[in-house]
Design an enzyme around this catalytic site. Structure first.
Site, short mmCIF file in Angstrom:
data_model
loop_
_atom_site.label_atom_id
_atom_site.label_comp_id
_atom_site.label_asym_id
_atom_site.label_seq_id
_atom_site.Cartn_x
_atom_site.Cartn_y
_atom_site.Cartn_z
CD GLU A 68 -53.58 55.25 14.74
OE1 GLU A 68 -54.78 55.01 14.97
OE2 GLU A 68 -52.69 54.37 14.78
CG HIS A 97 -56.08 46.14 13.51
ND1 HIS A 97 -54.79 45.85 13.88
CD2 HIS A 97 -56.05 47.40 13.01
CE1 HIS A 97 -54.00 46.89 13.62
NE2 HIS A 97 -54.75 47.85 13.09
CG HIS A 100 -55.11 49.87 8.55
ND1 HIS A 100 -53.83 50.38 8.61
CD2 HIS A 100 -55.49 49.68 9.84
CE1 HIS A 100 -53.46 50.50 9.88
NE2 HIS A 100 -54.47 50.09 10.65
#
Length: 367
Positions: A211, A22, A20
């Site tokens: 989240e 970005h 994970h």
């Protein structure tokens, strides 16, 4: 990068898996400055160190919405083929310097079209940069492999179009699909046809859930999104009841938490980011309040991630060091966390097994 030791071993030298991470959250500040100068973009700081500090301070807001505003700057310098190639290449080099041997890099092509790129051209530019980075790392005798996770922005309603884009490029570097952006109010069931399409095409899916929103968001990701991993997923802990009875703890899992644990659905936890965005507000605002260790001890398949290295001013090495210090983890724990991540990649099973073997071999050598 400074050496951080655990049991006499440099954590930076340990083989790592990044699930994970970005692309638009991992730029080098100096690169932002140079590209901004080329396109005439005004920045909040002109010095690389000062700009890096601005990102970290702005992102440390306790709000996912405010956290996401910092991406207005990074995406602004990611609108041309040359910029995407450079940024993707540097991204891979920075992963390798952090000890990453497998990375799945997520980004949203629809946010990179303001200077004339098509969706396909944007994906091809990023892949060219990733390929260049991998070639450079391997030319130096080091191991790394990477893949793209193509994200659709939840609030822009182009999910099916972006799903089709991911499928078109699945044999040219794209390994999976994701939805990102504002979580609350934009569940996967909003565009179920996109996930039907992905399922029929056997395209792996990971969904940001748990989240900025809670258990309902996780349920929707699991059952409407058919997600194979939960992007963050930290709020699954809200479906766990812990009764402290002195010397004993009585733990009860709700139906969704039990489903996630029993089926070993990976949690892409990002400790520093989870603090910054307020994702663990129900538990506290310090790292030792993070339910990471609770989930780990209960047998959930937890993985460690950076989310956005620029905004969180972090690395996988740093995240592992923070967890080791906070929860008194040793090398065996760090190895288990990397094995968890390796088993959770979107690689074919034989390649996952090879990755696990490589990780365990290197840990054994470094002990």
């Amino acid at each position: 990068m400074d050496r951080i030791l655990l049991d006499g071993v440099d954590i930076g030298a340990l083989p790592k898996v990044s699930l994970h991470d970005h692309l638009d959250g991992g730029l080098r500040p100096q690169t932002i400055i140079e590209i901004a100068d080329e396109i005439g973009l005004e920045l909040p700081a002109k010095d690389a160190d000062a700009l890096g500090d601005w990102f970290a301070e702005s992102a440390d807001s306790g709000s996912l919405v405010d956290y996401l505003k910092t991406f207005d700057v990074t995406t602004a310098v990611m609108q041309t083929e040359g910029a995407l190639v450079r940024i993707a290449r540097e991204f891979v080099l920075d992963l390798a310097d952090d000890g990453v041997v497998h990375g799945e890099i997520r980004w949203a092509p629809e946010q990179h079209l303001t200077r004339g790129l098509s969706l396909d051209a944007a994906v091809e530019a990023v892949q060219a940069g990733l390929d260049e980075g991998v070639a450079l790392v391997r030319s130096r005798g080091r191991r790394i492999q990477v893949g793209q996770l193509v994200s659709a922005m939840r609030h822009l309603d182009r999910w099916t179009e972006i799903a089709e884009l991911a499928i078109r490029h699945r044999d040219r570097g794209v390994v999976g699909f994701d939805i990102a952006g504002p979580e609350d109010g934009f569940p996967p069931s909003r565009h179920s046809e996109a996930f039907d399409l992905l399922s029929r095409a056997h395209m792996p899916v990971t969904v940001h859930a748990g989240e900025a929103a809670g258990i309902d968001s996780i349920r929707d990701a699991l059952f409407a999104g058919r997600t194979l991993r939960l992007g963050h997923g930290v709020r699954i802990a809200e479906d766990i009841t812990v009764d402290d009875r002195g010397d004993d703890l009585l733990v009860e899992l709700g139906a969704t938490a039990e489903w996630v644990r029993s089926r070993q659905i990976p949690l892409e936890l990002s400790p520093s980011s989870n603090l910054q965005t307020g994702a663990i507000a129900a538990f506290g605002d310090q790292l030792d309040d993070h339910p990471f260790d609770l989930l780990y001890q209960l047998g959930f398949r937890v993985t460690v991630n950076t989310d956005n290295r620029l905004q969180s001013d972090t690395s996988l090495t740093n995240e592992l060091a923070l967890l080791a210090e906070t929860f008194e983890y040793d090398l065996d724990d760090l190895e288990q966390l990397q094995v968890n991540a390796a088993r959770s990649t979107f690689l074919p099973v034989e390649e996952r097994d090879d990755l696990v073997e490589h990780i365990t071999d290197v840990f054994d050598e470094l002990r």
